[in-house]
Design a protein around this motif. Structure first.
Motif, PDB file in Angstrom:
ATOM      1  N   SER A 161       0.823  -1.201   0.000  1.00  5.26           N
ATOM      2  CA  SER A 161       0.000   0.000   0.000  1.00  5.26           C
ATOM      3  C   SER A 161       0.866   1.264   0.000  1.00  5.26           C
ATOM      4  O   SER A 161       1.812   1.379   0.780  1.00  5.26           O
ATOM      5  CB  SER A 161      -0.881  -0.021   1.249  1.00  5.26           C
ATOM      6  OG  SER A 161      -1.685   1.108   1.277  1.00  5.26           O
ATOM      7  N   GLY A 162       0.564   2.189  -0.907  1.00  5.32           N
ATOM      8  CA  GLY A 162       1.262   3.483  -0.936  1.00  5.32           C
ATOM      9  C   GLY A 162       2.667   3.411  -1.506  1.00  5.32           C
ATOM     10  O   GLY A 162       3.378   4.412  -1.487  1.00  5.32           O
ATOM     11  N   SER A 165       3.455   3.407  -7.990  1.00  3.18           N
ATOM     12  CA  SER A 165       3.038   4.695  -8.565  1.00  3.18           C
ATOM     13  C   SER A 165       1.536   4.643  -8.871  1.00  3.18           C
ATOM     14  O   SER A 165       0.935   3.565  -8.957  1.00  3.18           O
ATOM     15  CB  SER A 165       3.843   5.011  -9.824  1.00  3.18           C
ATOM     16  OG  SER A 165       3.354   4.273 -10.929  1.00  3.18           O
ATOM     17  N   ASP A 166       0.920   5.824  -9.063  1.00  5.14           N
ATOM     18  CA  ASP A 166      -0.533   5.882  -9.309  1.00  5.14           C
ATOM     19  C   ASP A 166      -0.908   5.053 -10.543  1.00  5.14           C
ATOM     20  O   ASP A 166      -1.897   4.331 -10.552  1.00  5.14           O
ATOM     21  CB  ASP A 166      -0.969   7.332  -9.544  1.00  5.14           C
ATOM     22  CG  ASP A 166      -0.850   8.148  -8.263  1.00  5.14           C
ATOM     23  OD1 ASP A 166      -0.661   7.529  -7.188  1.00  5.14           O
ATOM     24  OD2 ASP A 166      -0.903   9.384  -8.352  1.00  5.14           O
ATOM     25  N   ILE A 167      -0.092   5.177 -11.592  1.00  2.00           N
ATOM     26  CA  ILE A 167      -0.435   4.455 -12.829  1.00  2.00           C
ATOM     27  C   ILE A 167      -0.242   2.957 -12.644  1.00  2.00           C
ATOM     28  O   ILE A 167      -1.064   2.150 -13.094  1.00  2.00           O
ATOM     29  CB  ILE A 167       0.351   5.034 -14.022  1.00  2.00           C
ATOM     30  CG1 ILE A 167      -0.267   6.384 -14.355  1.00  2.00           C
ATOM     31  CG2 ILE A 167       0.314   4.107 -15.233  1.00  2.00           C
ATOM     32  CD1 ILE A 167       0.502   7.267 -15.272  1.00  2.00           C
ATOM     33  N   GLU A 169      -0.676   1.373  -9.934  1.00  4.50           N
ATOM     34  CA  GLU A 169      -1.818   0.907  -9.138  1.00  4.50           C
ATOM     35  C   GLU A 169      -3.065   0.751 -10.005  1.00  4.50           C
ATOM     36  O   GLU A 169      -3.782  -0.234  -9.915  1.00  4.50           O
ATOM     37  CB  GLU A 169      -2.072   1.876  -7.977  1.00  4.50           C
ATOM     38  CG  GLU A 169      -3.123   1.342  -7.005  1.00  4.50           C
ATOM     39  CD  GLU A 169      -3.257   2.177  -5.752  1.00  4.50           C
ATOM     40  OE1 GLU A 169      -3.240   3.419  -5.866  1.00  4.50           O
ATOM     41  OE2 GLU A 169      -3.395   1.579  -4.662  1.00  4.50           O
ATOM     42  N   LYS A 170      -3.278   1.724 -10.890  1.00  4.31           N
ATOM     43  CA  LYS A 170      -4.432   1.621 -11.802  1.00  4.31           C
ATOM     44  C   LYS A 170      -4.318   0.341 -12.639  1.00  4.31           C
ATOM     45  O   LYS A 170      -5.285  -0.382 -12.844  1.00  4.31           O
ATOM     46  CB  LYS A 170      -4.459   2.815 -12.770  1.00  4.31           C
ATOM     47  CG  LYS A 170      -4.808   4.122 -12.128  1.00  4.31           C
ATOM     48  CD  LYS A 170      -6.302   4.317 -12.085  1.00  4.31           C
ATOM     49  CE  LYS A 170      -6.597   5.690 -11.496  1.00  4.31           C
ATOM     50  NZ  LYS A 170      -7.968   5.975 -11.273  1.00  4.31           N
ATOM     51  N   GLU A 183      -4.362  -5.006  -1.338  1.00  2.17           N
ATOM     52  CA  GLU A 183      -3.479  -3.898  -0.952  1.00  2.17           C
ATOM     53  C   GLU A 183      -2.934  -4.214   0.438  1.00  2.17           C
ATOM     54  O   GLU A 183      -3.676  -4.223   1.417  1.00  2.17           O
ATOM     55  CB  GLU A 183      -4.309  -2.613  -0.960  1.00  2.17           C
ATOM     56  CG  GLU A 183      -3.521  -1.390  -0.670  1.00  2.17           C
ATOM     57  CD  GLU A 183      -4.363  -0.104  -0.843  1.00  2.17           C
ATOM     58  OE1 GLU A 183      -5.557  -0.189  -1.239  1.00  2.17           O
ATOM     59  OE2 GLU A 183      -3.813   0.964  -0.546  1.00  2.17           O
ATOM     60  N   LYS A 386       5.036   5.981 -16.502  1.00  5.88           N
ATOM     61  CA  LYS A 386       4.561   5.186 -15.352  1.00  5.88           C
ATOM     62  C   LYS A 386       4.983   5.858 -14.044  1.00  5.88           C
ATOM     63  O   LYS A 386       4.486   5.514 -12.975  1.00  5.88           O
ATOM     64  CB  LYS A 386       5.103   3.748 -15.415  1.00  5.88           C
ATOM     65  CG  LYS A 386       4.537   2.953 -16.585  1.00  5.88           C
ATOM     66  CD  LYS A 386       4.831   1.472 -16.482  1.00  5.88           C
ATOM     67  CE  LYS A 386       3.770   0.734 -15.684  1.00  5.88           C
ATOM     68  NZ  LYS A 386       3.906  -0.730 -15.795  1.00  5.88           N
ATOM     69  N   ASP A 389       4.987  11.726 -11.937  1.00  6.11           N
ATOM     70  CA  ASP A 389       5.286  12.807 -10.970  1.00  6.11           C
ATOM     71  C   ASP A 389       6.786  13.038 -10.899  1.00  6.11           C
ATOM     72  O   ASP A 389       7.264  14.163 -11.000  1.00  6.11           O
ATOM     73  CB  ASP A 389       4.802  12.438  -9.560  1.00  6.11           C
ATOM     74  CG  ASP A 389       3.313  12.234  -9.538  1.00  6.11           C
ATOM     75  OD1 ASP A 389       2.680  12.527 -10.565  1.00  6.11           O
ATOM     76  OD2 ASP A 389       2.800  11.771  -8.496  1.00  6.11           O
ATOM     77  N   LYS A 413     -10.253   2.135  -9.153  1.00  2.00           N
ATOM     78  CA  LYS A 413      -9.475   1.148  -8.386  1.00  2.00           C
ATOM     79  C   LYS A 413     -10.410   0.235  -7.596  1.00  2.00           C
ATOM     80  O   LYS A 413     -11.352   0.697  -6.967  1.00  2.00           O
ATOM     81  CB  LYS A 413      -8.549   1.919  -7.436  1.00  2.00           C
ATOM     82  CG  LYS A 413      -8.000   1.121  -6.281  1.00  2.00           C
ATOM     83  CD  LYS A 413      -7.116   1.983  -5.379  1.00  2.00           C
ATOM     84  CE  LYS A 413      -6.866   1.294  -4.050  1.00  2.00           C
ATOM     85  NZ  LYS A 413      -6.048   2.097  -3.121  1.00  2.00           N
TER      86      LYS A 413
END
Ligand code: PLP
Ligand SMILES: N[C@@H](CCOP(=O)(O)O)C(=O)O
Length: 430
Positions: A161-162, A165-167, A169-170, A183, A386, A389, A413
């Motif tokens: 979890s955390g 990267s956001d992508i 995770e998607k 998660e 990917k 940021d 998600k």
């Protein structure tokens, strides 16, 4: 090909069984009994072979006789439906881009190859398999994509979890159907430990057929050999002394490169390029292998504190520290080094790399200081978007999102949070 367990306490088995079981009953990783080098004529004629033909020759001995030649040709052609280009940055540094597949990381090839092998072994639809996979970022997405809709296969992905990267995770939480995501409150090594524990849990294994889609599994690991052949094909006419700098976490990719070398591919040396998770860098200095808890970095997919495949590397070099040291150098870099490298590549070569590739680039630069005549190829293991940021923040430019990334951006998600092995077990038994 027959496979034995590196813990040497389990029976020898077939390719099919090694793929379907993932891990040996004594918790050891499977390793091929014999490696027969390819004939010189193969290397002499490599320019005339397609990617699929090269891959077919490289992997044939490891999957026969269970997979026929005709079936193997179909599998490799289907798996390798995208490109693996080389970009030359300088006379001495190139990058092999391994991110042109559906999830834009090098894991696509192994995931697609393994999904097709499992599909083939389950062609009569008689054996339902649950694929467990631990990911620090990219394996999860590639496995989700590669196994989506494969009949008789349920996939459960564990991710920290955390810490992806956001992508990423998607990519691993949004596909639905036969793909579910967990998660985990922990780091990648906790996810990997839970997966390994599940294989040894008789209550679970008596109720379901479990396998792994991590590089633990020979069908996920061995196809990664192909990259080294593809790079050699593109470079051997203009460069001798080809060295590979491999951004390394679980050490599956570099270990597959060493298998390619065992098949006779003329690779002069390997560089394991690490972030702050430097167990192997330290081992090569001290001869003391000391796994430690992973630390979080901007090259998150390499945040591994106890690399699964190091034991395979030691087997390849017959547990001989000096032979290993002659073939492998390892460097470790901070996040600050990584950002500087991203910036340097952008400013000097107009090349936008990702943080993992940047670590590989640094490995090339350091190696070339003492080996100036070599040609060093760093593997660009994921597409920079990917890690949007980090990369945009460093190069101060917006990067265009490719269709593979755009297609998951707005998806929702879906993941179940877990904190312990018991929660994983009850999830699987539900
Ligand atoms: C982008 C990227 N680079 C490098 C690695 C490290 O590869 P390996 O685990 O095979 O060492 C990973 C994860 O495996 C990854 O996703
Ligand atoms: N870096 C990997 C970690 C798992 O590696 P694998 O090759 O053993 O699957 C990831 O991105 O998940």
């Amino acid at each position: 090909m027959k496979y034995y367990s590196l813990n040497k306490k389990a029976p020898i088995t077939t390719f099919e069984n090694a793929v379907v079981k993932g891990l040996a009953p004594d918790k050891g990783l499977y390793f091929p009994e014999k490696i027969t080098p390819l004939p010189q004529s193969f290397f002499d004629n490599i320019d005339n072979f397609s990617h699929a033909e090269i891959a077919f020759e490289a992997i044939k001995q490891f999957v026969s006789p269970e997979i026929s030649e005709a079936e193997l040709k179909r599998i490799v052609e289907d798996t390798l439906s995208f490109d693996f280009p080389i970009e030359k940055l300088t006379e001495h540094i190139s990058t092999l881009e391994l991110f042109h597949g559906p999830t834009m990381a090098f894991k696509d090839v192994g995931a697609r190859f393994m999904a097709r092998c499992l599909g083939y072994f389950n062609k009569d639809n008689t054996n339902e398999v649950t694929v467990l996979v631990a990911t620090s970022g990219d394996t999860g997405g590639a496995v989700a994509n590669g196994f989506l809709g494969v009949k008789g296969v349920n996939v459960v992905i564990l991710y920290p979890s955390g810490k992806v990267s956001d992508i990423q995770e998607k990519q691993l939480t949004t596909l639905g159907k036969n793909i579910r995501a967990l998660e985990v409150n922990g780091v990648f090594d906790d996810c990997q430990d839970m997966v390994k524990r599940a294989f040894l849990d008789e209550e679970l294994t008596s109720k379901m057929q479990l396998t792994s889609a991590n590089s633990i599994n020979v069908a996920r690991w061995l196809p990664q050999m192909f990259y080294f052949f593809f790079a050699y094909k593109q470079l051997h006419n203009s460069h001798k002394d080809i060295v590979f700098s491999v951004p390394s976490g679980n050490f599956g990719n570099i270990c597959a490169g060493m298998m390619a070398q065992q098949l006779g591919l003329p690779i002069k040396h390997f560089i394991a390029a690490n972030n702050a998770n430097n167990v192997v860098t330290e081992f090569l200095k001290t001869e003391n292998y000391q796994p430690k808890p992973s630390v979080q970095t901007i090259s998150n997919a390499m945040d591994v504190g106890n690399p699964s495949n190091f034991i395979r590397i030691q087997e390849i070099y017959n547990q001989d520290f000096n032979v290993l040291k002659n073939n492998l150098t390892s460097y470790s870099y901070t996040d600050e080094d990584t950002c500087k490298a991203l910036k340097e590549m952008y400013n000097d070569y107009n090349y936008v790399a990702d943080p993992h590739g940047a670590v590989g680039y640094l490995g090339c630069k350091d190696y070339l200081k003492t080996n100036p005549n070599a040609h060093c190829v760093f593997l660009e293991t994921a597409h920079p978007t990917k890690f949007l940021d980090v990369v945009e923040d460093v190069i101060k430019e917006n990067i265009e999102l490719p269709p593979q990334i755009l297609s998951v951006m707005d998806k929702k998600k879906k993941a179940t949070k877990i904190s312990s092995y018991e929660e994983l077990k009850s999830f699987l038994l539900k």
